[in-house]
Design a protein around this motif. Sequence first.
Motif, short mmCIF file in Angstrom:
data_model
loop_
_atom_site.label_atom_id
_atom_site.label_comp_id
_atom_site.label_asym_id
_atom_site.label_seq_id
_atom_site.Cartn_x
_atom_site.Cartn_y
_atom_site.Cartn_z
N ILE A 1 0.84 -1.20 0.00
CA ILE A 1 0.00 0.00 0.00
C ILE A 1 0.88 1.25 0.00
N LYS A 2 0.29 2.34 -0.48
CA LYS A 2 0.94 3.65 -0.48
C LYS A 2 0.07 4.55 0.39
N PHE A 3 0.71 5.23 1.33
CA PHE A 3 -0.03 6.11 2.24
C PHE A 3 -0.44 7.41 1.58
N LYS A 4 -1.56 7.96 2.05
CA LYS A 4 -2.00 9.29 1.66
C LYS A 4 -2.73 9.89 2.86
N ASN A 5 -2.99 11.16 2.82
CA ASN A 5 -3.73 11.84 3.88
C ASN A 5 -3.11 11.54 5.25
N ASP A 6 -1.86 11.97 5.44
CA ASP A 6 -1.11 11.62 6.64
C ASP A 6 -1.77 12.04 7.95
N GLU A 7 -2.42 13.19 7.97
CA GLU A 7 -3.06 13.63 9.21
C GLU A 7 -4.14 12.64 9.65
N GLU A 8 -4.99 12.26 8.72
CA GLU A 8 -6.05 11.30 9.04
C GLU A 8 -5.46 9.92 9.32
N ARG A 9 -4.44 9.55 8.57
CA ARG A 9 -3.80 8.24 8.79
C ARG A 9 -3.24 8.14 10.20
N MET A 10 -2.59 9.17 10.67
CA MET A 10 -2.04 9.15 12.03
C MET A 10 -3.16 9.06 13.08
N ARG A 11 -4.30 9.65 12.78
CA ARG A 11 -5.43 9.59 13.70
C ARG A 11 -5.96 8.16 13.83
N VAL A 12 -6.03 7.44 12.72
CA VAL A 12 -6.60 6.08 12.75
C VAL A 12 -5.54 4.99 12.91
N ARG A 13 -4.27 5.35 12.92
CA ARG A 13 -3.22 4.33 13.01
C ARG A 13 -3.35 3.42 14.23
N PRO A 14 -3.66 3.93 15.43
CA PRO A 14 -3.80 3.01 16.56
C PRO A 14 -4.88 1.93 16.32
N ALA A 15 -5.99 2.31 15.73
CA ALA A 15 -7.05 1.33 15.43
C ALA A 15 -6.59 0.36 14.35
N HIS A 16 -5.88 0.85 13.35
CA HIS A 16 -5.34 -0.01 12.29
C HIS A 16 -4.38 -1.03 12.87
N ARG A 17 -3.49 -0.58 13.73
CA ARG A 17 -2.51 -1.51 14.32
C ARG A 17 -3.18 -2.52 15.25
N ALA A 18 -4.21 -2.09 15.96
CA ALA A 18 -4.96 -3.03 16.81
C ALA A 18 -5.65 -4.08 15.95
N TYR A 19 -6.18 -3.65 14.81
CA TYR A 19 -6.83 -4.59 13.89
C TYR A 19 -5.82 -5.59 13.35
N LEU A 20 -4.63 -5.10 12.96
CA LEU A 20 -3.60 -6.01 12.47
C LEU A 20 -3.18 -6.99 13.57
N ALA A 21 -3.11 -6.53 14.81
CA ALA A 21 -2.75 -7.41 15.92
C ALA A 21 -3.78 -8.53 16.08
N GLU A 22 -5.06 -8.21 15.87
CA GLU A 22 -6.11 -9.24 15.91
C GLU A 22 -5.90 -10.26 14.79
N LEU A 23 -5.58 -9.78 13.60
CA LEU A 23 -5.34 -10.69 12.47
C LEU A 23 -4.10 -11.55 12.71
N LEU A 24 -3.09 -10.98 13.35
CA LEU A 24 -1.89 -11.74 13.68
C LEU A 24 -2.23 -12.83 14.70
N ALA A 25 -3.04 -12.51 15.69
CA ALA A 25 -3.42 -13.47 16.72
C ALA A 25 -4.20 -14.64 16.14
N THR A 26 -4.97 -14.38 15.09
CA THR A 26 -5.76 -15.45 14.46
C THR A 26 -5.01 -16.11 13.30
N ARG A 27 -3.76 -15.71 13.11
CA ARG A 27 -2.86 -16.26 12.09
C ARG A 27 -3.30 -15.97 10.66
N LYS A 28 -4.12 -14.93 10.50
CA LYS A 28 -4.48 -14.47 9.16
C LYS A 28 -3.38 -13.55 8.60
N LEU A 29 -2.70 -12.85 9.51
CA LEU A 29 -1.60 -11.96 9.13
C LEU A 29 -0.29 -12.64 9.52
#
Length: 91
Positions: A11-39
């Motif tokens: 992926i290529k990032f855009k809209n950095d201000e908004e991305r930084m705002r949602v990054r904690p939720a994105h990383r939490a989501y990825l952590a869930e996928l990692l825990a279920t071995r999807k990531l």
Amino acid sequence: MAYVARFVREIKFKNDEERMRVRPAHRAYLAELLATRKLVTAGPWADDSGALHVFDVASEAELRELLAADPYTIADVCDEVSLREWQPIFP
């Protein structure tokens, strides 16, 4: 055991201000996928212009569903550069 497909997504990032705002939720989501071995692994490029994600899923359709629920997708803060099925030879 069900067949597992491995996909690599860039992926290529855009809209950095908004991305930084949602990054904690994105990383939490990825952590869930990692825990279920999807990531398998994920992380940004060293220049923070985008990221690489590696997934183990049953199908591309399943992966598309997972990606649709990602806070980054919902907030429209990245563009998909590529999504390809990958057949690794070595772990």
